[in-house]
Design an enzyme around this catalytic site. Sequence first.
Site, PDB file in Angstrom:
ATOM      1  N   GLU A 192       0.871  -1.178   0.000  1.00  0.00           N
ATOM      2  CA  GLU A 192       0.000   0.000   0.000  1.00  0.00           C
ATOM      3  C   GLU A 192       0.904   1.223   0.000  1.00  0.00           C
ATOM      4  O   GLU A 192       1.914   1.251   0.703  1.00  0.00           O
ATOM      5  CB  GLU A 192      -0.885  -0.024   1.258  1.00  0.00           C
ATOM      6  CG  GLU A 192      -1.729   1.215   1.439  1.00  0.00           C
ATOM      7  CD  GLU A 192      -2.615   1.157   2.705  1.00  0.00           C
ATOM      8  OE1 GLU A 192      -3.103   0.060   3.066  1.00  0.00           O
ATOM      9  OE2 GLU A 192      -2.796   2.222   3.312  1.00  0.00           O
TER      10      GLU A 192
ATOM     11  N   GLU B 278      -2.367  11.775   2.989  1.00  0.00           N
ATOM     12  CA  GLU B 278      -3.237  11.218   4.020  1.00  0.00           C
ATOM     13  C   GLU B 278      -2.982  11.890   5.359  1.00  0.00           C
ATOM     14  O   GLU B 278      -1.856  12.292   5.656  1.00  0.00           O
ATOM     15  CB  GLU B 278      -2.964   9.713   4.171  1.00  0.00           C
ATOM     16  CG  GLU B 278      -3.932   9.021   5.105  1.00  0.00           C
ATOM     17  CD  GLU B 278      -3.627   7.536   5.297  1.00  0.00           C
ATOM     18  OE1 GLU B 278      -2.468   7.135   5.121  1.00  0.00           O
ATOM     19  OE2 GLU B 278      -4.562   6.794   5.634  1.00  0.00           O
TER      20      GLU B 278
END
Length: 348
Positions: free
Chosen positions: A138, A143
């Site tokens: 990932e 974020e």
Amino acid sequence: MLLPRTLLGAAALTTSLAQATSNYALVDVYDPKNFFKEFDFFTEADPTDGFVKYLDSSAADARSLAGYYGDAVFLGVDDVNQTQSGRASVRVTSKKAYTTGLFIADIAHMPAGKTDAQSCGLWPAFWMVGPNWPSSGEIDILEGVNTQSSNAITLHTGPGCNITNTGSVATTELMSSDCQGNQGCSQSTQSQNNYGAGFNAAGGGVYAIEWTDQSISSWFFARNSTMATSLAGAASNGTAAPDTSSFGPPLATFVGGSSCDISEHFQNQQIVINTDFCGQWAGQVWDQDKTCSALASSCDAYVGANPQAFSEAYWLINSIKIYQQQQQQPASAASSKRAEKRGLPFLA
Ligand SMILES: *[C@@H]1O[C@H](CO)[C@@H](O)[C@H](O)[C@H]1NC(C)=O
Ligand SMILES: *[C@@H]1O[C@H](CO)[C@@H](O)[C@H](O)[C@H]1NC(C)=O
Ligand SMILES: *[C@@H]1O[C@H](CO)[C@@H](O)[C@H](O)[C@H]1NC(C)=O
Ligand SMILES: *[C@@H]1O[C@H](CO)[C@@H](O)[C@H](O)[C@H]1NC(C)=O
């Protein structure tokens, strides 16, 4: 002797150029012309236990929570209704999966309030993920949660991937080098214009991610930089592929070296864009955030009762462009023969 270029074998010419520069070619552009054809809506329960309800495309459309705004793709949340079961939002996933490449994301706005209180409970993410988490990896490109003011860039893998960050700009801090599992290997950045209110106030900018077999690197170019202008325009008008050697030091680079085989740990990743609330990150650190925890005893209670706080909780994506290395045509016997057959000398 100078030969007319048209007489040289095309393969021989490509090979000689490839050795001098990177060999990226544009493979996909996602923008308002095709975005909702190329991305699916994720409608399952949030795997990270967020206080969220991800809508399907028709519900999102009916409520105007997904669509277009100006020249950008709009992805929003319900900022009108109170809820006790999870705030309506969207999470989209690219149909296509990628292994390595240069990903250029031109983003005009991300979910984040103008004030801290308007960011409490939010967990926006622009990321990539492969099948069978975490074994195909990932890459968290953009974020954060709650009142965070600059981006955290993180990789997650299965066991056996420790990275170094030699080459990241000096202000970026490596928080953990072992990429395994939920914690992952994360780099905290410092500039306030690369995330949240600062990002939005400056008109957003361009994130560039270069994923090779050796490393994964991220650059951020603020909206008013010449590089952002040039990357935003590149290839949509026939401009050559970007040259990452002109980008300067990355905001964050994750180097595999002998302690992480990047090609083994990162594969077949789809692009995901979502706005989550609370859950395993924003919710879990709620009590540690003095600004947020002063507003309500729990993240879910705050997010459920205060829809108006989330009027700025939307993405505006101008475009996402993906470049990949062209198949290098080796200076093979085949191309040599072709040139010989035509009776021409060829480039050694
Ligand atoms: C608020 O809820 C009503 C009733 O379910 C729905 O029609 C409306 O679209 C919702 N508003 C938003 C912004 O989602
Ligand atoms: C990664 O780091 C962890 C913790 O420092 C260590 O236990 C592990 O052996 C390392 N793995 C590799 C592949 O270097
Ligand atoms: C870009 O904008 C920021 C404020 O958002 C300002 O500090 C900076 O000087 C500007 N840079 C250029 C090149 O205009
Ligand atoms: C393509 O776009 C870039 C960036 O906006 C610009 O600098 C360049 O002049 C454009 N090229 C053409 C051929 O229009």
